[in-house]
Design a protein around this motif. Sequence first.
Motif, short mmCIF file in Angstrom:
data_model
loop_
_atom_site.label_atom_id
_atom_site.label_comp_id
_atom_site.label_asym_id
_atom_site.label_seq_id
_atom_site.Cartn_x
_atom_site.Cartn_y
_atom_site.Cartn_z
N HIS A 125 -6.17 11.32 7.22
CA HIS A 125 -5.73 9.96 6.92
C HIS A 125 -4.81 9.99 5.71
CE1 HIS A 125 -8.66 8.48 9.76
NE2 HIS A 125 -9.60 9.15 9.13
N ARG A 126 -3.61 9.44 5.88
CA ARG A 126 -2.67 9.37 4.75
C ARG A 126 -3.23 8.45 3.68
NH1 ARG A 126 1.85 7.35 8.40
NH2 ARG A 126 1.47 5.63 7.00
N LEU A 127 -2.81 8.67 2.46
CA LEU A 127 -3.30 7.89 1.32
C LEU A 127 -2.98 6.41 1.49
CD1 LEU A 127 -4.76 7.92 -1.36
CD2 LEU A 127 -2.61 8.49 -2.47
N ASP A 128 -1.79 6.08 1.98
CA ASP A 128 -1.46 4.66 2.15
C ASP A 128 -2.35 4.00 3.21
OD1 ASP A 128 0.03 6.20 4.06
OD2 ASP A 128 1.35 4.48 4.40
N ASP B 128 -1.84 12.87 -4.91
CA ASP B 128 -2.78 13.20 -3.84
C ASP B 128 -2.97 14.72 -3.85
OD1 ASP B 128 -4.34 13.44 -1.61
OD2 ASP B 128 -2.93 12.44 -0.25
N ARG C 5 -4.94 16.58 -2.20
CA ARG C 5 -5.48 17.16 -0.97
C ARG C 5 -4.51 18.14 -0.33
NH1 ARG C 5 -6.70 12.06 2.55
NH2 ARG C 5 -4.60 11.60 1.83
N ALA D 221 0.54 3.90 -2.96
CA ALA D 221 0.23 5.30 -2.66
C ALA D 221 1.24 6.25 -3.29
CB ALA D 221 0.16 5.50 -1.15
N ILE E 216 -5.51 4.90 3.82
CA ILE E 216 -6.81 4.75 3.16
C ILE E 216 -6.81 3.50 2.27
CG2 ILE E 216 -8.39 5.77 1.47
CD1 ILE E 216 -7.49 8.53 2.58
N LEU E 217 -5.75 3.36 1.49
CA LEU E 217 -5.62 2.18 0.61
C LEU E 217 -5.56 0.90 1.43
CD1 LEU E 217 -3.06 3.56 -1.97
CD2 LEU E 217 -5.47 3.02 -2.39
N CYS F 17 0.82 -1.21 0.00
CA CYS F 17 0.00 0.00 0.00
C CYS F 17 0.85 1.26 0.00
CB CYS F 17 -0.97 -0.01 1.18
SG CYS F 17 -2.26 -1.28 0.99
N VAL G 266 -5.25 17.09 5.84
CA VAL G 266 -5.29 15.63 5.70
C VAL G 266 -5.32 14.98 7.08
CG1 VAL G 266 -3.95 13.61 4.97
CG2 VAL G 266 -4.19 15.57 3.45
#
Length: 116
Positions: A65-68, A56, A58, A51, A70-71, A47, A63
């Motif tokens: 929640h970090r993208l990783d 990203d 945003r 990511a 979320i994934l 992840c 932010v």
Amino acid sequence: MNDDIASSFGFPAVGRKKVTAAFDGGRLTSDGGVLLLAQAERAMGICQRLAACIADPRDPARVIHRLDDILRARVFAIACGYEDADDLDALRDDPGFRLALGKLPESGAGWPANRR
């Protein structure tokens, strides 16, 4: 003589707390396998690497929640048979998913002690 064979499996600590698998009740999860999946995912860094490939847009100051993360939550949910993204609302308080995502089971914004 006890016929039960106790096999041990080491889970990584979460917030310096030891994680122990037991079957004596309390807050339960039906998705215990998500902890094994989390260990495999983190060892391979899937992840985090994915990511890094996604832009990203945003605002970093907003932010939560970090993208990783979320994934990771979405991948774990799909792997456990939750095919709809709206399942994550219910899973946010599931102790197994919380541990798999590196959070303590009874902490964070979703818990009554933190609500005002």
